[in-house]
Every structure is written in C-alpha cells, then in structure tokens.
Design an enzyme around this catalytic site. Sequence first.
Site, mmCIF file in Angstrom:
data_model
loop_
_atom_site.group_PDB
_atom_site.id
_atom_site.type_symbol
_atom_site.label_atom_id
_atom_site.label_comp_id
_atom_site.label_asym_id
_atom_site.label_seq_id
_atom_site.Cartn_x
_atom_site.Cartn_y
_atom_site.Cartn_z
ATOM 1 N N GLY A 1 -16.408 5.883 4.746
ATOM 2 C CA GLY A 1 -16.531 4.636 4.004
ATOM 3 C C GLY A 1 -15.712 3.554 4.664
ATOM 4 C CB THR B 1 -11.246 -4.876 0.829
ATOM 5 O OG1 THR B 1 -11.056 -3.935 -0.208
ATOM 6 C CG2 THR B 1 -12.417 -5.751 0.533
ATOM 7 N N GLY C 1 -9.539 -0.766 4.201
ATOM 8 C CA GLY C 1 -9.508 0.078 5.371
ATOM 9 C C GLY C 1 -10.698 0.987 5.435
ATOM 10 C CD GLU C 2 -12.647 1.526 10.183
ATOM 11 O OE1 GLU C 2 -11.856 2.279 10.779
ATOM 12 O OE2 GLU C 2 -13.477 0.811 10.753
ATOM 13 C CE LYS D 1 -6.854 2.675 1.114
ATOM 14 N NZ LYS D 1 -6.666 2.411 -0.297
ATOM 15 C CG ASP E 1 -10.523 -2.157 -9.227
ATOM 16 O OD1 ASP E 1 -11.407 -2.728 -9.903
ATOM 17 O OD2 ASP E 1 -10.617 -1.986 -8.013
#
Lengths: 301, 642
Positions: free
Chosen positions: B40, B43, B45-46, B62, B162
């Site tokens: 994935g 915003t 990071g990957e 991550k 969130d």
Amino acid sequence: MAASSPHLSQLVNPLVSVDQLASSGSQLDGVPSDLESSCIYAGAQLMQIAGILLRLPQDIIAQAIVIFSRFWIGSDGGSLREFGVKDVSLASIYLMVKLSAYPKAPRSVINVFGYLDSFHSTLGDLKGHVDTNNPESYYVSEGTYVAQRAQLTKMETIILKVLGFQTHVALPYNICINYLQALDVFVDHETASHLAKRAFAHLNSALLSPQLLYLTHQPPALATAAIYLSAKETGVKLPDAEWWEVFDTDREELGFLVVAMISMEDFVKEENVKWENRKAPSTLIEMENELERKATANGHH
Amino acid sequence: MASTPAATPAATPKTAIKPLDRTFHGSTSIGSYELEQKVGEGTFGEVYRAKSRKDGEVYALKRILMHNEKDGFPITALREIKLLKMLSHVNIIRLEEMAVEREKGTRKKATLYMVTPYMDHDLSGLLDNRDVHLQVPHVKSYMLQLLRGLKYLHNSHILHRDMKAANLLIDNKGILKIADFGLARHYDEDVPKPGQGGGEAKRDYTTLVVTRWYRPPELLLQLRRYTTAIDMWGAGCVFGEMFKKKPILTGKSDLNQAEIIFELVGSPNDNNMPGWHTLPGCDGVRAWDPQPGNLDKVFGQYGDDTVSLMRQLLKLDWRKRINAIDALKHPYFTNHPLPSRPEDIPWFASSHELDRRNGRDGRGPGQAPPPAPAGGTVGGGPNAEGWAGKGPPNGSSWEGNGRNSRQPPGSSHPPNRAYESRIPNEIRLPNETRVPKAGPDGRGAPPPPPRRQPWQTDAPPVRSASHLPPAPPEGSRHPLPPRPDPFIPRDPHSRDSSHAPRESSHPPRDTRPPRDRDPHRKPANLDSYVPSYSTGGRRDDRRDDRRDDCRSAEREDRYRPSSRDGRRGSRDEGRRRLNYDDVDNPRSRDDRSDTGGRDRPRDERPRDRDHRRSRTRSPARERTREREREKEHRDNRDVYRR
C-alpha cells in the site's frame, strides 16, 4: 510490562537492566566512570536550565532528562566519545518538546543552547555571566543554525534508535501528590504545601542523580521516597504503619532511594568544586582534550 | 552508583562486547526482513509485506516518509509510535518494532519502518468484496471487537480521531484490530463512565480530525471541546457500513456531510443536541431545515435492536451518545443470533481477489482487477493512513477499470469499495506527487494547534488544497457511492421522494444539478463530489483547506445530489444486503475453513496483487481519485473546488 498491566502502562517506565548498569558505551570506549557521571550530570543540568529558558513545564524537562540519561546507558548506549553531550541534550529536549503540547521551533532550542554555551561554566555561579550580557557571544548566525539543525535532526534519529523508539517517560510528580492526598497530609495546608514542595524538589534533584534513579526505579518508589524524606525534613508526621508498602515500595528500596536523594547535595558540591572554573566536556573535542589532560595528569603521578 | 561498579567490570565486557555490534532493542535492521511486495501507499508512507528472517512470520512494514526534514523526525510518526508502544490489546494493532534501513556508503539518512503484524484485510476492503457476505453474527462479532478496542483506548485516555472502516484491520482469524494512530492523541479528560456517554471535555482540541464521512456532527459544527464520543460516532458509521457494504454518510463537502447526517438522524434542536446553536456552525451555516430523520427507514430492515444501537451511536448529542462500555452491554449483542466467535468467521481472502478479477464486483468483468485483492487486504500496519493506498501492480490499469466498473455496472455499493481498493494503484502516483502528506481529511489534523505553528510553517496546506481535492481518505475508495445509484435497483420512489422534498426545502441543495440518482447519471458527478477534501494538507493545513471547502458551500450543493444518490444507493443496497446476509456463500466459508484459504496457492497469487492494492490512506486515495475525477470532470471540479 505493558502486557502484564496494560492499564498501568502509562504509569510505568522501562527500567535499565543490570547488564546495562554494569557498563556503558562510554566506559567501553575508555571514558572513566567519574568523568562520565560528571558529563551526564552537566548535560542534565544544562537541559534543566535550557528548559526553563524555553519556558517549558517541568514535566517536559524531566522527560527530556530521562531520555537523555537513558541514551548513555548500557553497552548499547551512546558513547561520550562518539556523541557530544551538548548535541544529545539539545536533541533530547527538542524530541520531547516535539511530543509535548509546547512545541518549540528548532531555532528556539538552538538559540537557547547557543546562549548557554557562551557561559564559561555550566555548573558554577551563573549570575556573573548574566550580568555581563554580551549578545555577540551567543548570537547564532544563519549558517551556524543550518548546520546545527542538521546535526539536531541527525542526533534525534540516533537517539530514537538507541532508545528503540521508546519515548514514553512516566514521572512521579502526579502520583506524589496523589500519595500525599492518600496520606491525608493536606488536612493542614500550610505544612502540606511545604512538604509537597520539598518532595518535588527532591524529585527534581533526583533527575540529576549520578545514580540514575529515574532509570532504576519506578515512579511510585521515587514519589514514596521523596515523600518520606521531605516528611522527615519538615517534621510532618506520617502514619506509623509501613505506609510505603501501600505504594508498592518495600523498605529496602525506600531506604536506598532516601539515601541516594540525600547524597545528591554532596555530589553537587563536589561537582561544583571539580568544575568550578570550566565546563565539563560537552563536545567531542572537549572530551578528547579532557581525556588527554587526564592521561597527562596520570602520567605525572 | 551504577556507574562506579561498572568501571572495573567494564574491562571484562569490553572483550565480550564489541561496541560496533551494539544492538538496540526495539529497533532492528531492515535486513532482518525479507521484503515481499508493496502492499500500500499512502500519505504517511509506503507499506510493504515482509517476512521476518527471525521467526518466519509475515509482517507489514510501513515506511516513514521524511517529508519535512526541517523539523526532523515526523511528529505524527513519533506520536503514533509512542501511543502504540503503550497499548496492548487484542483489538489494537501491535507495533512489533522499528526497522532501520541504511544505505551503505552514503551519508543519506536512514529509512525507518514501523513493523506490525500483517493483516489480511481492512474492513473497508472486505466490504468491497462482493464475494464477502457478512452475516449478522459476523457483524456483531466485528462490532464487539471494535467496541472492546475503543473501550480500551478510551479508558487509556486516548482519542483515535480517525475511526473508519479502512482503519479497522482484520486477519484471517476473524480478529479485528484498530489501526492507524496517526491522528490519535492523549485525551486529557476523565475517561467515559458507564451510563454517562462521553462526558464533557474541559479543553479545546483541533477540529481538523476524522475523515469526513465518519466525522460526527459536533465536529462538523466546530465543537472544539469534543470527547471520546467522536470515535463512537465513527463506530456507528462503521456499523451501518457493515450492513450497507459501503459508507453510509458520504458527504461531498463538510456542509453536505452535515446535511446528510441530519437527514439520517434528524436535524439538531435543543432537545436532541443541546447547545448546538452556540457552536460556530459548519462553513458558517448555522441553520438547518427541520428534519425528522429517517434512520428507521434506512436501517429498519435489519431489526429493531440494530436500529436501537445505531441510534445510540449516531446520537447528535455528544454528551448522550453511548460510550463503548455501555454499547457493549447493548441487547443487540445478546439477542439472537449471537455474535459469532472470531474464529468462526469465514476466511475471505481468496474470494476477494478472485472476485475482483473476475469482475465479480459486478462491474465490468475484467476490470475489477487490479485492485485490491481482497478488497480489504492490506497488510496494514497500524497506520492505515500511512499505508493506505498502495497500488497494486495493476494500479494503473485498475484506475481505468475502477472507474468504469464503478459507474457502469451500477454496481451498488460493493463496487464502490472495489474501486477504492483499486484506487490504491492510482493513488501511488498521487501520493508520490502529493508528497506532502497533507492528510486531506481528518487524519491530518494534529492535536494541539499551537504546535504546528512553529514548525509547520512548511505546511503543505497550500498544495494540498491546490492539488487535490482530496476527498476523505476513504472516500477514495468509496467514491463510488454515487455509482451505486446506477447499480442499485434502488427504489427510487421512496428515496427520491424523500429527497426531493428536502431539496426543495433546502436552499443550498437546489443549486445542485440534478441528482445522480438516476442510474444513468454520469460518473462525472460522482467524481466531483470528492473534492471538498482538498484540504489535503497536513492536519494543520487541513484546517484551512476544509474551511475552504466549507466556504464553497455552493459547490457542495451541487454535489449533494450525487451524495444523496449515493445514499439511496446504500439504502437500496441495504435491501440487497439482506440477501447476502442470508445467503452467504457457502463457498466463502469453506475456503476459509481452518487452514484453508490462505495456504492455498491461489490465495498467494492473488494476494500479491491484492496486497498492493491494500488500503490506502484515505487521503491519498482521495486525492488520487480526485485527480482522476478532476481530469475527467474538470468542469464539475472547478465548481466545487474553491
């Protein structure tokens, strides 16, 4: 610890292990332990002063000092021959401030440390320096700032790595008040507030302890010891029973901590004498010079 | 003194320990993981799926992006790490350690990864998967786990801020874990007490939190002293989403979000939301058309106890909104059918992938594809945000597919997610570009406002706003909502009728163009709705952005139609839902059977793809989508964007 008592995790600190106390990166690199203690003490004190100048609440300062102290511990810890005390203390403050509700720009932190750096002695009487205020001596130019900020961000990452990214620090201040309330001390407010102030003073001093009390004991024990000691000093009578047991502190631990807290006064006096007219090494260069000086001195012997 | 005694011994260890071999507990080298694939991208990071060389287990890594090097280590990551290290609960993602990657020879900064268990799905992706048919016991089980996690969080003085389906990770054992603590912060107030809702807050917090579609009314009206009740609202949205298979409140702008909330649960008055009129209001709008709410209509089909719990969770009055402690005691969980045990929930992974590929989504057959394998699968680490969008390999392709598929098939809800999942691919691009992680929506907002001031000067807000109209992060996935219409066999009557009247009543709505309800409506509209989120920037940034969004109430109006459509779609979907609940594919269950699903070879293949697609951070996705949309429908866009 988190697993065993999840709901208490915020009140508990990771403590140093015996192995970590047995040696340190600095000692492995040939720094005498007394010099190491002096440097860490000086760094912690520098942070305390800087924190005040930055208008930070004491709990943030305390957390930063604990982080700073943890950094140097154990064979895996930072070495004084690898990292300058000033860099680490600056980055520790910045790191904890960043996590707090009182953010400061890197520039502010660097300015403050630049100001403190202009002093000839971190431990001696500061008043003289303040009186002879010479802005030129601590002005941080843009170029210097950029370089220092780069160093700061680098140091910050190193600290995080050495600490395993554990930035949580539980402090004894809050529970100290809770304990005093639990002991019904506040019935008489005047003495109680005096007692509480003394207890906080001991807790603050303990932050600078060469015995690294905040790294070896949990907050409840520290709070209990501070209360015990200050009650003795202020003549407040606490329950006859072994009340400290209630706060998870046994007699032995309490005794050790009380003695350690009492010893702070002498330790500070000795340090002040030792470094009266100069600074404990706060950079790598100063450290090397100091080691050289020591070697020479020993040679003479 | 510790050090003193050490002095002598020091010599001994010296030989034993080489300083250069120092190891740090809690941080390890990236070398101890075998990176498998990118799962994935978001915003923050990957996200990669990786196998540990130590224990052979699969983890999600991550990567922490160093966006603003001026400020050093990203505060959001720092905060998230700190919180995760303090938490220990089966329903909260666990941070295993930090992995450090250094490029030898270079003086470059090290790259850091957060290591968490690899989770097969996120709830959003799972719901997107057409092959997945959650039954009531499963919904109850997930809900129970979500509430337990929230109870633990809130009792630990933590606001998640969130809450959304994309941030709820689910593994193949049926365990749900709350992830993505990038927006979380310490909660300074008393923890919730039984029977007392969320209580009251005594201090101000930033309102730039929570992805729009899951944002509670008090936040939309700019209440700064909010409480743990904001997370409970999100839980209510997720609850409804599990029935509808897509987000239930997909506002195209903050204002629109408020409108559709009031449409569902009734407009605020002194009884149902005391003090509402003293709040700053949404985008300056402080008056709302009186509405009774249609919660019964929308969710009535799922049973009285469902509606009852939903009503408690979606209460306008944040003081009375049920807290996690009480919600766990709700009769819903003791009525038949009882919640299934997590291990009894079927394993869906394989199905996801296949389905999508096969076009099970219903939309275009082949298209569904690239996307997320299992809709939900993402190995997400804790931070959904960070990882969120990862593009599946197909990514590029999928985008196209995704859209097409979405719209055309009229795929009702399911498609939406599917799209979302796909989104990831698209997202990549956007993400990279957008670099500034500006979390469009909620995720971004950092807690104490003051902080940002200092450093955040850099704030990306600007760009975020400019670039993307990032819809809510999740939105990206769900952008579909609009489509649903087409898909949905919706019963235009009921809804339309309901809507129509309102529209007339609402001045703003009038503005909007025709509603999309029509199945035929063009996708364009849909896309457009996303925009409001343009806020994109970081949290701080967001604020500005959002406001902007709000300001542009006009655009919102325009969008509204679509939103409504989406909703209807959802409702319609709901009906369908019923079907699936009952139906269930036996097959999915079978697959999941114990060992089943995962081990199978086929799973593996799909996974790769799937993983990539993984969940995206909503913001990222949104942005990407938005961009796409924008491209397609520039017209609309401009309009709504301010």
